[in-house]
Scaffold this active site. Sequence first.
Site, PDB file in Angstrom:
ATOM      1  NE  ARG A 241     -14.616  15.091  23.837  1.00 28.32           N
ATOM      2  CZ  ARG A 241     -13.704  14.718  24.726  1.00 28.32           C
ATOM      3  NH1 ARG A 241     -13.357  13.452  24.830  1.00 28.32           N
ATOM      4  NH2 ARG A 241     -13.131  15.595  25.500  1.00 28.32           N
TER       5      ARG A 241
ATOM      6  CB  SER B 236     -11.820  20.536  33.725  1.00 32.36           C
ATOM      7  OG  SER B 236     -12.229  19.751  32.626  1.00 32.36           O
TER       8      SER B 236
ATOM      9  CG  ASP C  94     -16.278  17.340  25.134  1.00 37.20           C
ATOM     10  OD1 ASP C  94     -16.162  17.662  23.940  1.00 37.20           O
ATOM     11  OD2 ASP C  94     -15.445  17.633  25.995  1.00 37.20           O
TER      12      ASP C  94
ATOM     13  CG  ASP D 294     -15.091  13.881  37.303  1.00 38.28           C
ATOM     14  OD1 ASP D 294     -15.116  13.898  38.544  1.00 38.28           O
ATOM     15  OD2 ASP D 294     -15.071  14.901  36.599  1.00 38.28           O
TER      16      ASP D 294
HETATM   17  N1  ARG Z   1     -13.898  23.734  25.040  1.00 44.61           N
HETATM   18  C1  ARG Z   1     -13.267  22.695  24.276  1.00 44.61           C
HETATM   19  C2  ARG Z   1     -14.243  22.105  23.302  1.00 44.61           C
HETATM   20  O1  ARG Z   1     -15.402  22.204  23.526  1.00 44.61           O
HETATM   21  C3  ARG Z   1     -12.607  21.648  25.131  1.00 44.61           C
HETATM   22  C4  ARG Z   1     -13.541  20.776  25.949  1.00 44.61           C
HETATM   23  C5  ARG Z   1     -12.859  19.864  26.940  1.00 44.61           C
HETATM   24  N2  ARG Z   1     -11.992  20.618  27.787  1.00 44.61           N
HETATM   25  C6  ARG Z   1     -11.661  20.365  29.051  1.00 44.61           C
HETATM   26  N3  ARG Z   1     -10.810  21.177  29.599  1.00 44.61           N
HETATM   27  N4  ARG Z   1     -12.145  19.372  29.715  1.00 44.61           N
HETATM   28  O2  ARG Z   1     -13.860  21.563  22.309  1.00 44.61           O
END
Ligand code: ARG
Length: 404
Positions: free
Chosen positions: A101, A181, A130, A13
């Site tokens: 993040r 993912s 995110d 991506d």
């Molecule tokens: N749901 C989790 C969060 O919001 C992980 C987010 C990223 N996960 C991913 N499989 N790309 O903290």
Amino acid sequence: MSRIVLAYSGGLDTSVLLKKLILEGNEVVAMTVDLGESDAIAGTGARAALEAVRAKALALGASDAVLIDARERFIAEYAFAALRANALYQDVYPLSAALSRPLIAGLLVKTAHEFGATVVAHGCTGKGNDQVRIELGVRALDPSLVCRAPLRESPLSRPDAIAFAREHGVPISHTAEKPYSIDANLWGRSIEAGVLEDPWNAPPEDVYAWTASPAAAPPPEEIVVSFEAGEPSVNASTGAAMVAQLNALAGKHGIGRIDLMEDRVVGLKSREVYECPAATVLIGAHRALERLVLTRDELRFKALADRRFAELIYDGLWMQPLRMALEAFNAAFAPRLTGDVRLRLHCGNATVTGLRSPNGLYREQLATYGMDDAFDHQAAGGFIALQALPLEAYTASQRAPVGV
Ligand code: ARG
């Protein structure tokens, strides 16, 4: 035409994004942050893998590519701040992705300033958490920067991304075909999408990369987590190295698998699977030590504050002054949190089997049922009589007899 700093992981991506932003006529600086994502599996090969990500960005036409090793900072300032709050979102998720993040947001701002960029970009979609966390972090630090989320502007399906990559010479790794993912750093690995989207499907074994199946785990093993003023160590190892070792050790015992029907910031429910071996062991050990060292009132009140802390992190509000105030609150307990916690690792469980601390509040002479009992049994009668006063007054005030 703008100068843009792109948060670049090297995956399909963000590689497609990098190319698209360049084709739009922008000058793009790729920023890759090492949060120990591959330390758990690649070990010493992790550094080479990250250098390859940097080289890939340059090969795709980035005007510059920076690689920032943020592993120690991530553990010291983010993961251990969460540890002091026993932070678990919805009681189970140690917030591994969420904690990374605000750090990435800060580094985007810093890199934008260094390169004189006016725009920062990331590869998050429009329905995830995110995007919220990164953009709130950037806005709090420098509201003059423009945030771009090209995958929100025009969502890209996996087949479209692969087709675009083929057309524009973006290398496609074998993992790009995987239906999941994935996000990972030293505090944990998250897996979503594919067959996991149906919550009735049990997670297949192939979603896991850091943990053995608890059913196939090796014989039990004991470890001691030592805390010194709230700072954990295992076998004299500390910081990021300790967390990486603990991921490998506890992962071997199948510890830290989590399957959560989760409430996202943007209001929808999603199903996410995690493997967080080290975070699970460390939070379990930290809570156990707190139970020995803190008073009942401290524990009761801190549980409320800890829950709020986890929600703030999840919701992307790292820059909220309340988060800083709660950290100061947690720091007030830290000086007493010195001691050892012994755990038995076996078949997916990290069970606390021993506790000791110079600051422990447990008194064996008071708790014992043996000969040297120092507890004043008679005092309990008076205590109950006074506690009963309001209950008796209530019962007497009722016209009808209170049911039994
Ligand atoms: N749901 C989790 C969060 O919001 C992980 C987010 C990223 N996960 C991913 N499989 N790309 O903290």
